[in-house]
Write a protein that holds these residues in place. Sequence first.
Motif, PDB file in Angstrom:
ATOM      1  N   VAL A   7       1.597   6.899  17.481  1.00  0.00           N
ATOM      2  CA  VAL A   7       0.830   6.593  16.276  1.00  0.00           C
ATOM      3  C   VAL A   7       1.818   6.426  15.121  1.00  0.00           C
ATOM      4  N   THR A   9       1.962   5.681  11.178  1.00  0.00           N
ATOM      5  CA  THR A   9       1.211   5.600   9.929  1.00  0.00           C
ATOM      6  C   THR A   9       2.031   4.820   8.916  1.00  0.00           C
ATOM      7  N   SER A  23      -5.415   9.927   8.832  1.00  0.00           N
ATOM      8  CA  SER A  23      -5.746   9.000   9.918  1.00  0.00           C
ATOM      9  C   SER A  23      -4.823   9.179  11.120  1.00  0.00           C
ATOM     10  N   LEU A  27      -6.188  10.035  14.852  1.00  0.00           N
ATOM     11  CA  LEU A  27      -5.976   9.112  15.970  1.00  0.00           C
ATOM     12  C   LEU A  27      -5.263   9.811  17.123  1.00  0.00           C
ATOM     13  N   LEU A  68      -0.403   2.609  18.376  1.00  0.00           N
ATOM     14  CA  LEU A  68      -1.401   2.378  17.335  1.00  0.00           C
ATOM     15  C   LEU A  68      -0.726   2.483  15.974  1.00  0.00           C
ATOM     16  N   THR A  70      -1.666   2.627  11.808  1.00  0.00           N
ATOM     17  CA  THR A  70      -2.770   2.829  10.889  1.00  0.00           C
ATOM     18  C   THR A  70      -2.279   2.584   9.473  1.00  0.00           C
ATOM     19  N   LEU A 129      -4.639  -0.648  13.238  1.00  0.00           N
ATOM     20  CA  LEU A 129      -5.905  -0.054  12.817  1.00  0.00           C
ATOM     21  C   LEU A 129      -5.895   0.086  11.299  1.00  0.00           C
ATOM     22  N   LYS A 133      -9.152   7.267   7.630  1.00  0.00           N
ATOM     23  CA  LYS A 133      -9.454   8.070   8.812  1.00  0.00           C
ATOM     24  C   LYS A 133     -10.744   7.586   9.472  1.00  0.00           C
ATOM     25  N   SER A 136     -10.319   3.908  10.939  1.00  0.00           N
ATOM     26  CA  SER A 136      -9.370   3.826  12.060  1.00  0.00           C
ATOM     27  C   SER A 136      -9.950   4.450  13.320  1.00  0.00           C
ATOM     28  N   THR A 137     -10.624   5.584  13.191  1.00  0.00           N
ATOM     29  CA  THR A 137     -11.191   6.230  14.370  1.00  0.00           C
ATOM     30  C   THR A 137     -12.389   5.438  14.898  1.00  0.00           C
ATOM     31  N   PHE A 140     -10.864   2.380  16.739  1.00  0.00           N
ATOM     32  CA  PHE A 140     -10.251   2.744  18.017  1.00  0.00           C
ATOM     33  C   PHE A 140     -11.330   3.081  19.052  1.00  0.00           C
TER      34      PHE A 140
END
Length: 175
Positions: A7, A9, A23, A27, A68, A70, A129, A133, A136-137, A140
Amino acid sequence: MDYTAAVITVSDKGARGEREDTSGPALAELLKENGYQVAYTAMVPDEIDDIRRELLLCADEKDIWLVLTTGGTGFAPRDVTPEATEGVIEKHVPGIPEAMRAASMAITPMGCLSRETAGIRGGTLIVNLPGSKKASTENFSAVVKPLRHGLEILRGVSHDCGEHHHHHGEGSAHG
């Protein structure tokens, strides 16, 4: 079989320590719940070179299955995550952001403004994404099952060897 994930960010404020990243951890938690091993996380400012460096590190050096990102996907002048991603991927996977945008559009008309992209570099799938938060969730979650199937085909671990495309049920290939 470890399905590895990373992940990244992308946030100027987060990279400067001015804002807590919510976020990224959310994730990472979602990834774990879905059977991924979160092998790497990073925080970078909205700089194309920094984002590209992280993507290349994950794909080329760490050989991570799913990366991923974000943040950095909007209309603001400093939002460059999709452009950084475009610069490193070898194949586009337009269906993933299309599905995410469709899911977003069901929640808010603003979903049409998202610029996320997705693509493949080697054996790594990279998916952008949104930065929030919640968004993004949600995004996904909208694609988590097909992503897993795609990774199995990409990595050659699919039960149907990736040769047949008639498998649409909730079979053993989906864990």
